[in-house]
Write a protein that holds these residues in place. Structure first.
Motif, PDB file in Angstrom:
ATOM      1  N   VAL A   1       0.832  -1.208   0.000  1.00 24.99           N
ATOM      2  CA  VAL A   1       0.000   0.000   0.000  1.00 24.99           C
ATOM      3  C   VAL A   1       0.864   1.254   0.000  1.00 24.99           C
ATOM      4  O   VAL A   1       1.820   1.371   0.777  1.00 24.99           O
ATOM      5  CB  VAL A   1      -0.937   0.025   1.224  1.00 24.99           C
ATOM      6  N   LEU A   2       0.485   2.184  -0.873  1.00 26.89           N
ATOM      7  CA  LEU A   2       1.056   3.531  -0.887  1.00 26.89           C
ATOM      8  C   LEU A   2      -0.067   4.514  -0.618  1.00 26.89           C
ATOM      9  O   LEU A   2      -1.096   4.490  -1.299  1.00 26.89           O
ATOM     10  CB  LEU A   2       1.703   3.832  -2.241  1.00 26.89           C
TER      11      LEU A   2
ATOM     12  N   ASP B   1       6.849   1.704 -12.126  1.00 24.04           N
ATOM     13  CA  ASP B   1       5.525   1.293 -12.573  1.00 24.04           C
ATOM     14  C   ASP B   1       5.149  -0.036 -11.917  1.00 24.04           C
ATOM     15  O   ASP B   1       6.005  -0.875 -11.611  1.00 24.04           O
ATOM     16  CB  ASP B   1       5.499   1.103 -14.094  1.00 24.04           C
ATOM     17  N   ASN B   2       3.828  -0.213 -11.709  1.00 21.92           N
ATOM     18  CA  ASN B   2       3.297  -1.524 -11.302  1.00 21.92           C
ATOM     19  C   ASN B   2       3.923  -2.035 -10.002  1.00 21.92           C
ATOM     20  O   ASN B   2       4.418  -3.162  -9.927  1.00 21.92           O
ATOM     21  CB  ASN B   2       3.517  -2.550 -12.423  1.00 21.92           C
ATOM     22  N   THR B   3       3.887  -1.195  -8.969  1.00 23.96           N
ATOM     23  CA  THR B   3       4.531  -1.544  -7.701  1.00 23.96           C
ATOM     24  C   THR B   3       3.550  -1.892  -6.588  1.00 23.96           C
ATOM     25  O   THR B   3       3.786  -2.814  -5.819  1.00 23.96           O
ATOM     26  CB  THR B   3       5.430  -0.381  -7.232  1.00 23.96           C
ATOM     27  N   PHE B   4       2.442  -1.155  -6.491  1.00 23.42           N
ATOM     28  CA  PHE B   4       1.568  -1.271  -5.321  1.00 23.42           C
ATOM     29  C   PHE B   4       0.210  -1.887  -5.665  1.00 23.42           C
ATOM     30  O   PHE B   4      -0.346  -1.628  -6.724  1.00 23.42           O
ATOM     31  CB  PHE B   4       1.351   0.114  -4.699  1.00 23.42           C
TER      32      PHE B   4
ATOM     33  N   ARG C   1      -0.179   4.850 -12.367  1.00 25.98           N
ATOM     34  CA  ARG C   1       1.077   4.323 -12.921  1.00 25.98           C
ATOM     35  C   ARG C   1       1.777   3.373 -11.955  1.00 25.98           C
ATOM     36  O   ARG C   1       2.275   2.313 -12.358  1.00 25.98           O
ATOM     37  CB  ARG C   1       2.023   5.486 -13.266  1.00 25.98           C
ATOM     38  N   VAL C   2       1.809   3.741 -10.680  1.00 27.50           N
ATOM     39  CA  VAL C   2       2.573   2.938  -9.720  1.00 27.50           C
ATOM     40  C   VAL C   2       1.765   1.768  -9.161  1.00 27.50           C
ATOM     41  O   VAL C   2       2.291   0.969  -8.386  1.00 27.50           O
ATOM     42  CB  VAL C   2       3.123   3.810  -8.575  1.00 27.50           C
TER      43      VAL C   2
ATOM     44  N   GLY D   1      -4.729  -3.544  -9.600  1.00 34.67           N
ATOM     45  CA  GLY D   1      -4.654  -2.839  -8.324  1.00 34.67           C
ATOM     46  C   GLY D   1      -5.739  -1.789  -8.208  1.00 34.67           C
ATOM     47  O   GLY D   1      -6.374  -1.399  -9.199  1.00 34.67           O
ATOM     48  N   ARG D   2      -5.935  -1.295  -6.998  1.00 32.28           N
ATOM     49  CA  ARG D   2      -7.017  -0.346  -6.739  1.00 32.28           C
ATOM     50  C   ARG D   2      -6.496   1.033  -6.361  1.00 32.28           C
ATOM     51  O   ARG D   2      -5.525   1.153  -5.610  1.00 32.28           O
ATOM     52  CB  ARG D   2      -7.934  -0.880  -5.636  1.00 32.28           C
ATOM     53  N   ILE D   3      -7.178   2.040  -6.891  1.00 34.97           N
ATOM     54  CA  ILE D   3      -6.937   3.431  -6.524  1.00 34.97           C
ATOM     55  C   ILE D   3      -8.116   3.866  -5.668  1.00 34.97           C
ATOM     56  O   ILE D   3      -9.274   3.781  -6.107  1.00 34.97           O
ATOM     57  CB  ILE D   3      -6.830   4.336  -7.763  1.00 34.97           C
ATOM     58  N   ALA D   4      -7.855   4.324  -4.448  1.00 31.09           N
ATOM     59  CA  ALA D   4      -8.914   4.727  -3.519  1.00 31.09           C
ATOM     60  C   ALA D   4      -8.746   6.196  -3.164  1.00 31.09           C
ATOM     61  O   ALA D   4      -7.673   6.611  -2.703  1.00 31.09           O
ATOM     62  CB  ALA D   4      -8.869   3.869  -2.254  1.00 31.09           C
ATOM     63  N   ILE D   5      -9.795   6.972  -3.369  1.00 29.77           N
ATOM     64  CA  ILE D   5      -9.772   8.407  -3.110  1.00 29.77           C
ATOM     65  C   ILE D   5     -10.890   8.765  -2.136  1.00 29.77           C
ATOM     66  O   ILE D   5     -12.073   8.598  -2.445  1.00 29.77           O
ATOM     67  CB  ILE D   5      -9.935   9.215  -4.408  1.00 29.77           C
TER      68      ILE D   5
END
Length: 233
Positions: A48-49, A112-115, A139-140, A145-149
């Motif tokens: 997680v980032l 790229d493609n880390t988290f 990108r990362v 993967g999921r982007i949560a805002i």
């Protein structure tokens, strides 16, 4: 507002930031963060980032679900906020679960493609280029993967909205500026930035244009905040 002015603004209120978040949200902020973690489908093995991490509150909410097997990286371009976060985890003896990194969300220092999950709580509206910020988060993230805002938004119920706006634009800035002793009207910036921020549907569209699919959003507490989650295709 320009990036350097935002950085200076948050630097000045860093020591009061956590206390005022809890006070001015009537402690709902903790619930919102827990629900963000829940809808992003975090697993004990997730990498997680948390960008625009501030003092690390959302990062630590994720750490509750993945520690001690893993740590959460929290990045922010405001050094003073990270210092407060680092001091906090030392007091809590949780420094092993939170890794603070000074970095701009527009130029993240990761491959790229880390988290598995890249999150942001109450910070994306402060990024000077919203779409570029979301693209960097995407990108990362790994494919799938999921982007949560998690972000403030504007209530849709007209009766509640009028009551809330009085509190949000009048009382909140007065209380916040008095306690933080902000000379730059930091807590006046908060409602202005929310009013100028895209609504839920517009933010969803920006996420989709940044390469995310199956974007869903969840309004919370009568529409005061919303949680958006998208999947990297």
């Amino acid at each position: 507002m320009q990036a350097h002015r935002i950085k200076n603004l948050f630097s000045a209120i860093a020591q009061h930031y956590d206390f005022l978040n809890s006070l001015l949200s009537l402690r709902f902020d903790r619930r919102w963060r827990r629900e963000t973690v829940k809808v992003s489908s975090v697993k004990p093995t997730s990498k997680v980032l948390d960008v625009c991490t501030g003092t690390g509150e959302l990062a630590l909410a994720y750490a509750d679900k993945i520690a001690p097997s893993n740590s959460v990286i929290g990045s922010d371009f405001c050094y003073e906020m990270l210092v407060v976060g680092k001091e906090k985890v030392i007091r809590q003896n949780r420094q092993h679960v939170f890794i603070p990194i000074e970095a701009d969300t527009l130029t993240l220092p990761f491959q790229d493609n880390t988290f598995d999950i890249v999150s942001v709580g109450f910070g994306i509206r402060n990024v000077s280029d919203l779409e570029l910020g979301i693209k960097e988060m995407t990108r990362v993230a790994v494919p799938g993967g999921r982007i949560a805002i998690l972000e403030f938004t504007q209530p849709v119920n007209p009766v509640f909205r009028s009551i809330y706006y009085f509190y949000f634009t009048k009382m909140l800035p007065f209380i916040g500026n008095c306690i933080s002793r902000s000379k730059d009207n930091a807590y006046g910036y908060l409602p202005r930035s929310v009013m100028q921020f895209p609504d839920c549907d517009a933010l969803k569209q920006s996420m989709e244009q940044s390469g995310l699919t199956d974007v869903q959003y969840y309004r919370k507490t009568l529409g005061i905040v919303a949680i958006h989650v998208g999947i990297k295709g």
